[in-house]
Design a protein around this motif. Structure first.
Motif, short mmCIF file in Angstrom:
data_model
loop_
_atom_site.label_atom_id
_atom_site.label_comp_id
_atom_site.label_asym_id
_atom_site.label_seq_id
_atom_site.Cartn_x
_atom_site.Cartn_y
_atom_site.Cartn_z
N TRP A 45 -28.99 9.48 -17.36
CA TRP A 45 -28.31 8.61 -16.67
C TRP A 45 -28.99 7.77 -15.45
O TRP A 45 -28.74 6.97 -15.76
N HIS A 46 -29.81 8.58 -14.85
CA HIS A 46 -30.97 7.76 -14.20
C HIS A 46 -31.40 6.77 -14.90
O HIS A 46 -32.06 5.95 -14.28
N LEU A 47 -31.80 7.22 -15.75
CA LEU A 47 -33.12 6.61 -16.93
C LEU A 47 -32.27 5.13 -17.81
O LEU A 47 -32.72 4.23 -17.42
N ALA A 48 -30.85 5.35 -17.30
CA ALA A 48 -30.38 4.36 -18.33
C ALA A 48 -30.33 2.71 -17.92
O ALA A 48 -30.36 2.11 -16.84
N GLU A 49 -30.39 1.65 -19.00
CA GLU A 49 -31.03 0.35 -17.92
C GLU A 49 -29.70 -0.47 -18.79
O GLU A 49 -29.27 -1.77 -17.74
N ASP A 50 -28.80 -0.28 -18.93
CA ASP A 50 -27.42 -0.73 -19.04
C ASP A 50 -26.25 -0.77 -18.07
O ASP A 50 -26.88 1.10 -17.79
N ALA A 51 -25.26 -0.79 -18.42
CA ALA A 51 -23.99 -1.05 -16.92
C ALA A 51 -24.11 0.25 -17.23
O ALA A 51 -24.06 1.12 -15.81
N GLY A 52 -23.57 0.98 -18.32
CA GLY A 52 -22.91 2.65 -18.10
C GLY A 52 -22.36 2.72 -16.82
O GLY A 52 -21.16 2.58 -17.41
N THR A 53 -22.66 4.30 -16.62
CA THR A 53 -21.41 4.78 -15.95
C THR A 53 -21.92 4.96 -14.60
O THR A 53 -23.13 5.27 -14.56
N LEU A 54 -20.63 4.65 -13.14
CA LEU A 54 -21.72 4.32 -12.35
C LEU A 54 -23.05 3.80 -11.78
O LEU A 54 -23.69 3.95 -11.09
N PRO A 55 -22.98 2.54 -12.39
CA PRO A 55 -24.19 1.82 -12.11
C PRO A 55 -24.62 2.13 -11.03
O PRO A 55 -25.93 1.88 -10.82
N GLU A 56 -23.48 0.95 -9.89
CA GLU A 56 -23.86 0.37 -8.36
C GLU A 56 -24.36 2.30 -8.31
O GLU A 56 -25.81 1.88 -7.17
N ALA A 57 -24.18 2.92 -8.64
CA ALA A 57 -24.06 4.38 -7.54
C ALA A 57 -26.15 4.48 -7.94
O ALA A 57 -26.66 5.23 -7.46
N ARG A 58 -25.94 4.51 -9.55
CA ARG A 58 -27.36 4.37 -9.76
C ARG A 58 -28.49 4.03 -8.67
O ARG A 58 -29.35 3.95 -8.35
N LEU A 59 -28.31 2.82 -8.79
CA LEU A 59 -28.79 1.69 -8.01
C LEU A 59 -29.31 1.52 -6.58
O LEU A 59 -30.55 2.12 -6.42
N LEU A 60 -28.41 2.07 -6.00
CA LEU A 60 -28.51 2.79 -4.89
C LEU A 60 -29.17 4.02 -4.20
O LEU A 60 -29.69 3.91 -3.65
N ASP A 61 -28.96 4.74 -5.35
CA ASP A 61 -29.58 6.64 -5.58
C ASP A 61 -31.52 5.99 -6.13
O ASP A 61 -32.27 7.15 -5.27
N HIS A 62 -31.88 5.25 -6.59
CA HIS A 62 -33.39 5.17 -7.07
C HIS A 62 -34.19 4.34 -5.86
O HIS A 62 -35.23 4.26 -5.99
N ALA A 63 -33.12 3.81 -4.33
CA ALA A 63 -33.98 2.44 -3.57
C ALA A 63 -34.95 3.59 -3.38
O ALA A 63 -34.50 4.72 -2.36
#
Length: 376
Positions: free
Chosen positions: A266-284
């Motif tokens: 889930w963290h490595l996914a590049e497409d929109a996928g599931t909970l994409p905004e959360a993933r972007l915030l999480d990796h900052a």
């Protein structure tokens, strides 16, 4: 394990991994996990070890030793305590609730918890982002009476945390330093549960674990689960003791290698996928190391250059790619997981004995393995 031995098995594994013949559809990944894990387990001498890797959507899991009496080697479905890896799930829950507009990262903790003495009278306030980046100045643990031998976590309660907030000194002004704190992540989970209107464990299930399809990431073993047996420093078997509700944010989770790979993918996914905004915030990289003082207890698994929401972020260095990582340990388990987002590689490794040298070794092995698989 001394440094020379650690260098020996790392170099040996590297040489033999890269000289192995192709034998399957994903030969490099298979060989890296199967042989590399075997060498690591033999070198460490722990009762069992499991190594799981995902690369470009391909998976490989290999287990060694005996997960528990009569179980044989651990596999992708073996349940185990993941200890402080729980923190990055709490960080992702904060990211999800921020993305949905339930909270802001800079909200003061006192906006949600009306406990006395949370903030010093003449200093900056503790914000949610401070809790999620070990920057609140809180101690690692709350001072408390020891629990009984058969239930050592029993005295770790909300009452104990309220007392600690009032009586234990702050290590530094919020936002000025970084120091590892289980207490901070437990307070963050309490806050998120209050905002979400349900017990934090239920909130995490409905808003993060279920959407990512992590069915075997749980707060307590269930009937029929095959649980990996933890061992103490002298090799003694340790009982599986339930955590209290207040420990849900820092260290309460169990999971499997299969689920941990799903989590990493889930963290490595590049497409929109599931909970994409959360993933972007999480990796900052929300808090850089530079300019923070003190910085304490953050480098055991590799030098921390910045903090994400629970993630320790290590910049590229000497052939190693950018890595986000988190380690954990509880009740005779040491675990480590990390991913290299630019190279679509994630690694999870676990051993079932308390051994600090071994815990450092599994992190170094995983970080080196990602560098090798990334071709750096």
């Amino acid at each position: 394990m001394n440094v020379c031995r650690g260098v020996r098995w790392t170099v040996l594994a590297a040489l033999l991994i890269w000289s192995a013949p192709a034998t399957a559809d994903q030969p490099m990944l298979n060989e890296a996990v199967d042989f590399g894990g075997q060498v690591l387990w033999l070198e460490l001498g722990t009762p069992a070890l499991i190594l799981a890797v995902t690369q470009d959507g391909d998976r490989r899991i290999a287990g060694f030793g005996e997960a528990a009496p009569g179980q044989g080697a651990p596999d992708g479905g073996t349940l185990m305590r993941v200890g402080s890896i729980t923190k990055v799930f709490t960080g992702a829950m904060l990211a999800q609730m921020t993305a949905e507009g339930d909270v802001n990262l800079t909200d003061p903790l006192t906006e949600y918890l009306d406990w006395p003495d949370i903030d010093a009278a003449d200093g900056p306030v503790i914000r949610l982002i401070d809790l999620a980046t070990h920057g609140a100045g809180l101690p690692r643990e709350a001072d408390r009476e020891p629990g009984p031998d058969d239930d050592p976590f029993a005295t770790l309660t909300e009452t104990a945390y309220r007392k600690a907030i009032s009586e234990q000194p702050r290590l530094f002004a919020p936002g000025s330093g970084i120091s590892y704190s289980n207490m901070g992540f437990d307070l963050l989970a309490m806050t998120l549960g209050q905002v979400g209107g349900q017990a934090y464990r239920d909130l995490l299930r409905t808003r993060l674990l279920d959407p990512i399809d992590l069915k075997n990431t749980v707060f307590a073993p269930r009937e029929g689960d095959r649980l990996m047996q933890g061992h103490g420093f002298q090799g003694e078997a340790l009982p599986d003791i339930p955590t209290t509700a207040v420990m849900s944010g820092a260290s309460g989770l169990y999971s499997t290698a299969d689920d941990m790979l799903t989590w990493l993918e889930w963290h490595l996914a590049e497409d929109a996928g599931t909970l994409p905004e959360a993933r972007l915030l999480d990796h900052a990289a929300w808090v850089p190391r530079d300019g923070r003082s003190p910085v304490f207890a953050m480098d055991e698994s590799g030098h921390m250059d910045a903090m994400g929401l629970g993630w320790v972020i290590m910049r590229p260095d000497a052939g190693r790619p950018l890595i986000l990582q988190k380690a954990g340990g509880l009740q005779g388990m040491f675990v480590y997981h990390a991913f290299a987002p630019a190279h679509d590689i994630g690694v999870f490794v676990a051993i079932n004995q308390f051994d600090f040298d071994a815990s450092l070794a599994i992190a170094a092995f995983a970080n080196d393995l990602m560098a090798q698989l990334a071709g750096r």
